[in-house]
Design an enzyme around this catalytic site. Structure first.
Site, PDB file in Angstrom:
ATOM      1  N   GLN A   1      -4.196  16.152 -13.059  1.00  0.00           N
ATOM      2  CA  GLN A   1      -4.519  16.845 -11.809  1.00  0.00           C
ATOM      3  C   GLN A   1      -5.357  18.089 -12.117  1.00  0.00           C
ATOM      4  OE1 GLN A   1      -0.757  16.987  -9.116  1.00  0.00           O
ATOM      5  NE2 GLN A   1       0.018  16.683 -11.172  1.00  0.00           N
TER       6      GLN A   1
ATOM      7  N   HIS B   1      -8.190  15.406  -9.328  1.00  0.00           N
ATOM      8  CA  HIS B   1      -8.596  16.501  -8.445  1.00  0.00           C
ATOM      9  C   HIS B   1      -9.948  17.106  -8.826  1.00  0.00           C
ATOM     10  CE1 HIS B   1      -4.084  16.992  -7.235  1.00  0.00           C
ATOM     11  NE2 HIS B   1      -4.685  16.001  -6.608  1.00  0.00           N
TER      12      HIS B   1
HETATM   13  C1  BJW Z   1       5.131  24.135 -17.273  1.00  0.00           C
HETATM   14  C2  BJW Z   1       4.899  25.171 -18.179  1.00  0.00           C
HETATM   15  C3  BJW Z   1       4.743  24.818 -19.533  1.00  0.00           C
HETATM   16  C4  BJW Z   1       5.076  26.021 -16.188  1.00  0.00           C
HETATM   17  N1  BJW Z   1       4.810  23.535 -19.894  1.00  0.00           N
HETATM   18  N2  BJW Z   1       5.208  22.884 -17.662  1.00  0.00           N
HETATM   19  C5  BJW Z   1       2.621  13.317   1.736  1.00  0.00           C
HETATM   20  C6  BJW Z   1       3.616  14.203   2.093  1.00  0.00           C
HETATM   21  C7  BJW Z   1       3.304  15.532   2.419  1.00  0.00           C
HETATM   22  C8  BJW Z   1       1.978  15.986   2.391  1.00  0.00           C
HETATM   23  C9  BJW Z   1       1.009  15.107   2.036  1.00  0.00           C
HETATM   24  C10 BJW Z   1       1.328  13.785   1.721  1.00  0.00           C
HETATM   25  N3  BJW Z   1       0.182  13.148   1.383  1.00  0.00           N
HETATM   26  C11 BJW Z   1      -0.839  14.047   1.470  1.00  0.00           C
HETATM   27  C12 BJW Z   1      -0.377  15.241   1.887  1.00  0.00           C
HETATM   28  C13 BJW Z   1      -1.167  16.486   2.098  1.00  0.00           C
HETATM   29  C14 BJW Z   1      -1.501  17.191   0.823  1.00  0.00           C
HETATM   30  C15 BJW Z   1      -0.230  17.530   0.062  1.00  0.00           C
HETATM   31  O1  BJW Z   1       0.185  16.870  -0.855  1.00  0.00           O
HETATM   32  N4  BJW Z   1       0.400  18.639   0.423  1.00  0.00           N
HETATM   33  C16 BJW Z   1       1.622  19.107  -0.271  1.00  0.00           C
HETATM   34  C17 BJW Z   1       1.483  20.579  -0.608  1.00  0.00           C
HETATM   35  C18 BJW Z   1       2.823  18.803   0.548  1.00  0.00           C
HETATM   36  N5  BJW Z   1      -2.392  16.388  -0.015  1.00  0.00           N
HETATM   37  C19 BJW Z   1      -3.713  16.355   0.185  1.00  0.00           C
HETATM   38  O2  BJW Z   1      -4.237  16.987   1.080  1.00  0.00           O
HETATM   39  C20 BJW Z   1      -4.536  15.485  -0.752  1.00  0.00           C
HETATM   40  N6  BJW Z   1      -5.445  14.672  -0.016  1.00  0.00           N
HETATM   41  C21 BJW Z   1      -5.031  13.695   0.777  1.00  0.00           C
HETATM   42  O3  BJW Z   1      -3.869  13.422   0.920  1.00  0.00           O
HETATM   43  O4  BJW Z   1      -6.051  13.036   1.441  1.00  0.00           O
HETATM   44  C22 BJW Z   1      -5.692  12.129   2.498  1.00  0.00           C
HETATM   45  C23 BJW Z   1      -5.742  12.908   3.792  1.00  0.00           C
HETATM   46  C24 BJW Z   1      -6.956  13.178   4.374  1.00  0.00           C
HETATM   47  C25 BJW Z   1      -7.004  13.883   5.569  1.00  0.00           C
HETATM   48  C26 BJW Z   1      -5.834  14.366   6.166  1.00  0.00           C
HETATM   49  C27 BJW Z   1      -4.625  14.129   5.544  1.00  0.00           C
HETATM   50  C28 BJW Z   1      -4.576  13.394   4.351  1.00  0.00           C
HETATM   51  C29 BJW Z   1      -5.421  16.322  -1.644  1.00  0.00           C
HETATM   52  C30 BJW Z   1      -4.658  17.190  -2.564  1.00  0.00           C
HETATM   53  C31 BJW Z   1      -5.614  18.063  -3.388  1.00  0.00           C
HETATM   54  C32 BJW Z   1      -4.903  19.102  -4.227  1.00  0.00           C
HETATM   55  N7  BJW Z   1      -5.850  20.055  -4.694  1.00  0.00           N
HETATM   56  C33 BJW Z   1      -5.408  21.129  -5.595  1.00  0.00           C
HETATM   57  C34 BJW Z   1      -6.606  22.083  -5.854  1.00  0.00           C
HETATM   58  C35 BJW Z   1      -7.602  21.461  -6.825  1.00  0.00           C
HETATM   59  C36 BJW Z   1      -8.744  22.378  -7.115  1.00  0.00           C
HETATM   60  C37 BJW Z   1      -8.294  23.681  -7.752  1.00  0.00           C
HETATM   61  O5  BJW Z   1      -7.677  23.716  -8.831  1.00  0.00           O
HETATM   62  O6  BJW Z   1      -8.591  24.713  -7.180  1.00  0.00           O
HETATM   63  O7  BJW Z   1      -4.932  20.571  -6.820  1.00  0.00           O
HETATM   64  S1  BJW Z   1      -4.003  22.029  -4.984  1.00  0.00           S
HETATM   65  C38 BJW Z   1      -3.231  22.243  -6.540  1.00  0.00           C
HETATM   66  O8  BJW Z   1      -1.979  21.515  -6.579  1.00  0.00           O
HETATM   67  C39 BJW Z   1      -4.151  21.540  -7.556  1.00  0.00           C
HETATM   68  C40 BJW Z   1      -3.152  20.868  -8.459  1.00  0.00           C
HETATM   69  O9  BJW Z   1      -3.772  19.815  -9.175  1.00  0.00           O
HETATM   70  C41 BJW Z   1      -2.093  20.411  -7.508  1.00  0.00           C
HETATM   71  C42 BJW Z   1      -0.758  20.128  -8.161  1.00  0.00           C
HETATM   72  O10 BJW Z   1      -0.203  21.279  -8.690  1.00  0.00           O
HETATM   73  P1  BJW Z   1       0.557  21.210 -10.101  1.00  0.00           P
HETATM   74  O11 BJW Z   1      -0.385  20.820 -11.153  1.00  0.00           O
HETATM   75  O12 BJW Z   1       1.779  20.395  -9.961  1.00  0.00           O
HETATM   76  O13 BJW Z   1       0.903  22.770 -10.327  1.00  0.00           O
HETATM   77  P2  BJW Z   1       2.155  23.640  -9.822  1.00  0.00           P
HETATM   78  O14 BJW Z   1       1.742  25.058  -9.920  1.00  0.00           O
HETATM   79  O15 BJW Z   1       2.641  23.184  -8.520  1.00  0.00           O
HETATM   80  O16 BJW Z   1       3.306  23.317 -10.876  1.00  0.00           O
HETATM   81  C43 BJW Z   1       3.215  23.713 -12.232  1.00  0.00           C
HETATM   82  C44 BJW Z   1       4.425  23.214 -12.985  1.00  0.00           C
HETATM   83  O17 BJW Z   1       4.281  23.582 -14.351  1.00  0.00           O
HETATM   84  C45 BJW Z   1       5.754  23.811 -12.519  1.00  0.00           C
HETATM   85  O18 BJW Z   1       6.668  22.754 -12.288  1.00  0.00           O
HETATM   86  C46 BJW Z   1       6.221  24.664 -13.715  1.00  0.00           C
HETATM   87  O19 BJW Z   1       7.630  24.665 -13.886  1.00  0.00           O
HETATM   88  C47 BJW Z   1       5.548  23.954 -14.862  1.00  0.00           C
HETATM   89  N8  BJW Z   1       5.319  24.741 -16.083  1.00  0.00           N
HETATM   90  N9  BJW Z   1       4.955  26.390 -17.544  1.00  0.00           N
HETATM   91  C48 BJW Z   1       5.090  22.630 -18.986  1.00  0.00           C
HETATM   92  N10 BJW Z   1       4.550  25.801 -20.522  1.00  0.00           N
END
Ligand code: BJW
Ligand code: ZN
Length: 240
Positions: free
Chosen positions: A98, A116
């Site tokens: 991601q 992403h």
């Molecule tokens: C460690 C550590 C160490 C710390 N070692 N680990 C179903 C249900 C509900 C909502 C939705 C759904 N389906 C879709 C949605 C909407 C939405 C969504 O999911 N929302 C949620 C917030 C609920 N999804 C979307 O909008 C997606 N598109 C889509 O669904 O299109 C269809 C559609 C179209 C039109 C209308 C509706 C739907 C697109 C999602 C795009 C996400 N984009 C981002 C930004 C990317 C660009 C950028 O970087 O700026 O992607 S958001 C951000 O979150 C980024 C990441 O890739 C993504 C995930 O985050 P990640 O990587 O998990 O990070 P964190 O910070 O959350 O977690 C870090 C972890 O690391 C923690 O657990 C720590 O404990 C751990 N950690 N130290 C190992 N040393």
């Protein structure tokens, strides 16, 4: 648990590693969620949207430019390097990330499925042209395409569709996996997070590497609580 998982990885063939922001924490790149995830009092959810970019492209670009500067200074950590090594040992290995930071590429991983997008690629909002641009900092924000249109980072924002070709390949790898490692992701952003459950339903052994619990912890086979850069080298030790 580490010894058992290490043996299972050694015996597995179709391994998928699925990584999130936690993968790059030890390289000095902050995660999205949690207290460290704030940038000038803005949450990622308020900046990583097409609406935010339309309203204030300069503000959104300032966020991306500051992140690009930090990422350019960062180096892949021992976890990135261990995953690149695992791919060299396992011909059917798939890396799904991601992350947009490019650290897996720099560690030597190949054929990365970037769900992403990539912060080092810019896309014109007018003509759609994509260009690689690694300059830091960028001179004028927002940067412009030759056609005069605004360039945006070629990343996937909330409400935008993931590249269907990339997503299809990720689904196929998850369905076929015998071992699925979910590393450093809170597993709340969909559709990416759905890959974990999909792999599990189709018979993969699921290992989670994360210092904290996640949305999927209760469903994984091996929850390993620890940092990616410390745990991965133990799971993928150098070959004799
Ligand atoms: C460690 C550590 C160490 C710390 N070692 N680990 C179903 C249900 C509900 C909502 C939705 C759904 N389906 C879709 C949605 C909407 C939405 C969504 O999911 N929302 C949620 C917030 C609920 N999804 C979307 O909008 C997606 N598109 C889509 O669904 O299109 C269809 C559609 C179209 C039109 C209308 C509706 C739907 C697109 C999602 C795009 C996400 N984009 C981002 C930004 C990317 C660009 C950028 O970087 O700026 O992607 S958001 C951000 O979150 C980024 C990441 O890739 C993504 C995930 O985050 P990640 O990587 O998990 O990070 P964190 O910070 O959350 O977690 C870090 C972890 O690391 C923690 O657990 C720590 O404990 C751990 N950690 N130290 C190992 N040393
Ligand atoms: Zn253009």
């Amino acid at each position: 648990m580490i010894d058992e998982v290490r043996d299972r990885i050694a015996a597995a063939t179709r391994i998928v590693a699925f990584t999130g922001a936690g993968m790059s924490v030890e390289s000095g790149i902050p995660t999205f969620r949690g207290p460290e995830g704030l940038w000038r009092k803005f949450r990622a959810e308020d900046l990583a949207t097409a609406g935010a970019f339309r309203r204030n492209p300069k503000l959104v670009w300032e966020w991306y430019d500051s992140r690009r500067q930090n990422m350019a200074r960062s180096e892949p950590n021992a976890g990135h390097i261990a995953l690149a090594e695992l791919q060299r040992r396992k011909p059917e290995f798939t890396l799904i990330t991601q992350n947009i930071d490019g650290l897996h590429d720099r560690a030597g991983s190949a054929d990365i499925l970037k769900l992403h997008g990539d912060i080092w690629v810019l896309r014109c909002v007018r003509c759609g042209r994509e260009v690689e641009d690694r300059r830091v900092p960028l001179e004028d924000l927002p940067p412009r395409c030759e056609c005069g249109g605004m360039l945006r980072p070629a990343v996937v924002w909330f409400g935008e569709y993931l590249d269907p070709g990339v997503m299809d390949a990720a689904y196929r790898a998850a369905v076929n996996a015998d071992m699925f490692l979910t590393i450093g992701t809170s597993a709340i952003v969909h559709p990416a997070a759905g890959l974990i459950g999909l792999a599990k339903e189709h018979g993969a052994v699921v290992v989670e590497i994360n210092p904290a619990e996640t949305a999927y912890s209760e469903r994984v086979d091996y929850p390993i609580r620890g940092a990616a850069g410390e745990i991965l080298p133990q799971l993928i030790p150098p070959e004799e």
